[in-house]
Design a protein around this motif. Structure first.
Motif, PDB file in Angstrom:
ATOM      1  N   ILE A   1      -0.323 -13.599   1.798  1.00 52.08           N
ATOM      2  CA  ILE A   1      -1.109 -13.928   0.609  1.00 52.08           C
ATOM      3  C   ILE A   1      -0.522 -15.153  -0.083  1.00 52.08           C
ATOM      4  O   ILE A   1      -1.249 -16.064  -0.481  1.00 52.08           O
ATOM      5  CB  ILE A   1      -1.198 -12.719  -0.347  1.00 52.08           C
ATOM      6  N   ALA A   2       0.794 -15.206  -0.193  1.00 48.89           N
ATOM      7  CA  ALA A   2       1.434 -16.374  -0.812  1.00 48.89           C
ATOM      8  C   ALA A   2       1.146 -17.632  -0.003  1.00 48.89           C
ATOM      9  O   ALA A   2       0.885 -18.698  -0.563  1.00 48.89           O
ATOM     10  CB  ALA A   2       2.937 -16.143  -0.926  1.00 48.89           C
ATOM     11  N   SER A   3       1.144 -17.502   1.314  1.00 47.57           N
ATOM     12  CA  SER A   3       0.857 -18.646   2.180  1.00 47.57           C
ATOM     13  C   SER A   3      -0.582 -19.122   2.017  1.00 47.57           C
ATOM     14  O   SER A   3      -0.850 -20.324   1.917  1.00 47.57           O
ATOM     15  CB  SER A   3       1.112 -18.263   3.641  1.00 47.57           C
ATOM     16  N   VAL A   4      -1.514 -18.179   1.957  1.00 45.08           N
ATOM     17  CA  VAL A   4      -2.933 -18.515   1.817  1.00 45.08           C
ATOM     18  C   VAL A   4      -3.203 -19.175   0.467  1.00 45.08           C
ATOM     19  O   VAL A   4      -4.058 -20.052   0.356  1.00 45.08           O
ATOM     20  CB  VAL A   4      -3.796 -17.246   2.002  1.00 45.08           C
ATOM     21  N   ARG A   5      -2.466 -18.776  -0.551  1.00 44.33           N
ATOM     22  CA  ARG A   5      -2.674 -19.322  -1.887  1.00 44.33           C
ATOM     23  C   ARG A   5      -2.154 -20.751  -2.032  1.00 44.33           C
ATOM     24  O   ARG A   5      -2.504 -21.434  -2.988  1.00 44.33           O
ATOM     25  CB  ARG A   5      -2.005 -18.424  -2.923  1.00 44.33           C
ATOM     26  N   GLN A   6      -1.318 -21.181  -1.119  1.00 42.69           N
ATOM     27  CA  GLN A   6      -0.801 -22.546  -1.179  1.00 42.69           C
ATOM     28  C   GLN A   6      -1.850 -23.528  -0.669  1.00 42.69           C
ATOM     29  O   GLN A   6      -2.841 -23.139  -0.062  1.00 42.69           O
ATOM     30  CB  GLN A   6       0.472 -22.671  -0.346  1.00 42.69           C
ATOM     31  N   ASP A   7      -1.590 -24.795  -0.901  1.00 44.87           N
ATOM     32  CA  ASP A   7      -2.523 -25.837  -0.459  1.00 44.87           C
ATOM     33  C   ASP A   7      -2.461 -26.090   1.042  1.00 44.87           C
ATOM     34  O   ASP A   7      -3.340 -26.739   1.579  1.00 44.87           O
ATOM     35  CB  ASP A   7      -2.236 -27.155  -1.185  1.00 44.87           C
TER      36      ASP A   7
ATOM     37  N   ARG B   1       2.134  -8.722   4.233  1.00 50.57           N
ATOM     38  CA  ARG B   1       0.948  -8.988   3.414  1.00 50.57           C
ATOM     39  C   ARG B   1       1.291  -9.919   2.260  1.00 50.57           C
ATOM     40  O   ARG B   1       0.583 -10.894   2.000  1.00 50.57           O
ATOM     41  CB  ARG B   1       0.391  -7.664   2.881  1.00 50.57           C
ATOM     42  N   THR B   2       2.386  -9.634   1.576  1.00 50.00           N
ATOM     43  CA  THR B   2       2.797 -10.456   0.435  1.00 50.00           C
ATOM     44  C   THR B   2       3.067 -11.896   0.872  1.00 50.00           C
ATOM     45  O   THR B   2       2.640 -12.842   0.215  1.00 50.00           O
ATOM     46  CB  THR B   2       4.052  -9.848  -0.229  1.00 50.00           C
TER      47      THR B   2
ATOM     48  N   ASP C   1      -4.134 -22.855   6.781  1.00 48.72           N
ATOM     49  CA  ASP C   1      -4.120 -21.460   7.215  1.00 48.72           C
ATOM     50  C   ASP C   1      -4.006 -21.456   8.728  1.00 48.72           C
ATOM     51  O   ASP C   1      -4.832 -22.052   9.411  1.00 48.72           O
ATOM     52  CB  ASP C   1      -5.453 -20.774   6.867  1.00 48.72           C
TER      53      ASP C   1
END
Length: 146
Positions: A16-22, A12-13, A25
Motif C-alpha cells: 500500500i505504501a508503494s502504491v501510494r508513492q509516485d 500489505r502495508t 506499480d
C-alpha cells in the motif's frame, strides 16, 4: 495462523505504501524478476529466469520489456552466445528496490505494545542461555529441563 496473518499484514502495508508513492506499480511477476536479478548472482538470461520462476519465456520477455522501459534493468547480447540475452542491473533499479526495502522495513516496525512481549521472550532466552552455559562449564552432564 497468527504468524501468517502478521506476515501478510506486513506485505500489505508495504505494498500500500508503494502504491501510494509516485513511482511505478510493478506486477508480482515483474517484482519477482527484479528480486531474482538483484538478489542472486549474475548472469541472468531470459531462459534462466523462465526456468527459475517456472513461467514461459514470452512472459519473462513481456515483464523485461516493462522493466527496461522503466530503466530498472537493461539487456545486453551475450558475446559468448549470440542467441542469448543477458539481463543486467541498473542504478535506477537498485534505487527502486532499496526504497521498496525501506517500505518493508517500516511495515515491520515493532509497535510499542509488542515490545513488552519481545523483551520478555528475550529475557527467557537469555536466562536459558546462561543456564546452559553454566552447565556446560560444570564438569557434570548437561541436564536440560523439560
Amino acid at each position: 495462523m497468527a504468524r501468517n496473518l502478521k506476515a501478510l499484514g506486513l506485505w500489505r502495508t508495504a505494498l500500500i505504501a508503494s502504491v501510494r508513492q509516485d513511482g511505478p506499480d510493478l506486477s508480482a511477476r515483474q517484482m519477482a524478476i527484479m528480486l531474482q536479478v538483484y538478489l542472486t548472482d549474475p548472469p541472468h538470461t531470459v531462459r534462466g529466469l523462465a526456468a527459475t520462476l517456472n513461467i514461459s519465456k514470452p512472459a519473462v520477455t513481456r515483464a523485461l520489456d516493462r522493466l527496461s522501459l522503466l530503466g530498472f534493468i537493461k539487456r545486453k547480447r551475450d558475446v559468448e552466445d549470440k542467441r542469448s540475452v543477458l539481463v543486467q542491473r541498473t542504478v535506477k533499479g537498485s534505487v527502486f528496490l532499496s526504497d521498496f526495502a525501506e517500505l518493508v522495513v517500516a511495515a515491520g516496525a515493532v509497535a510499542p505494545e509488542d515490545m513488552a512481549v519481545i523483551r520478555a521472550e528475550e529475557e527467557v532466552a537469555a536466562s536459558a542461555k546462561a543456564r546452559l552455559e553454566a552447565q556446560l562449564g560444570a564438569s557434570g552432564p548437561v541436564v536440560v529441563p523439560a
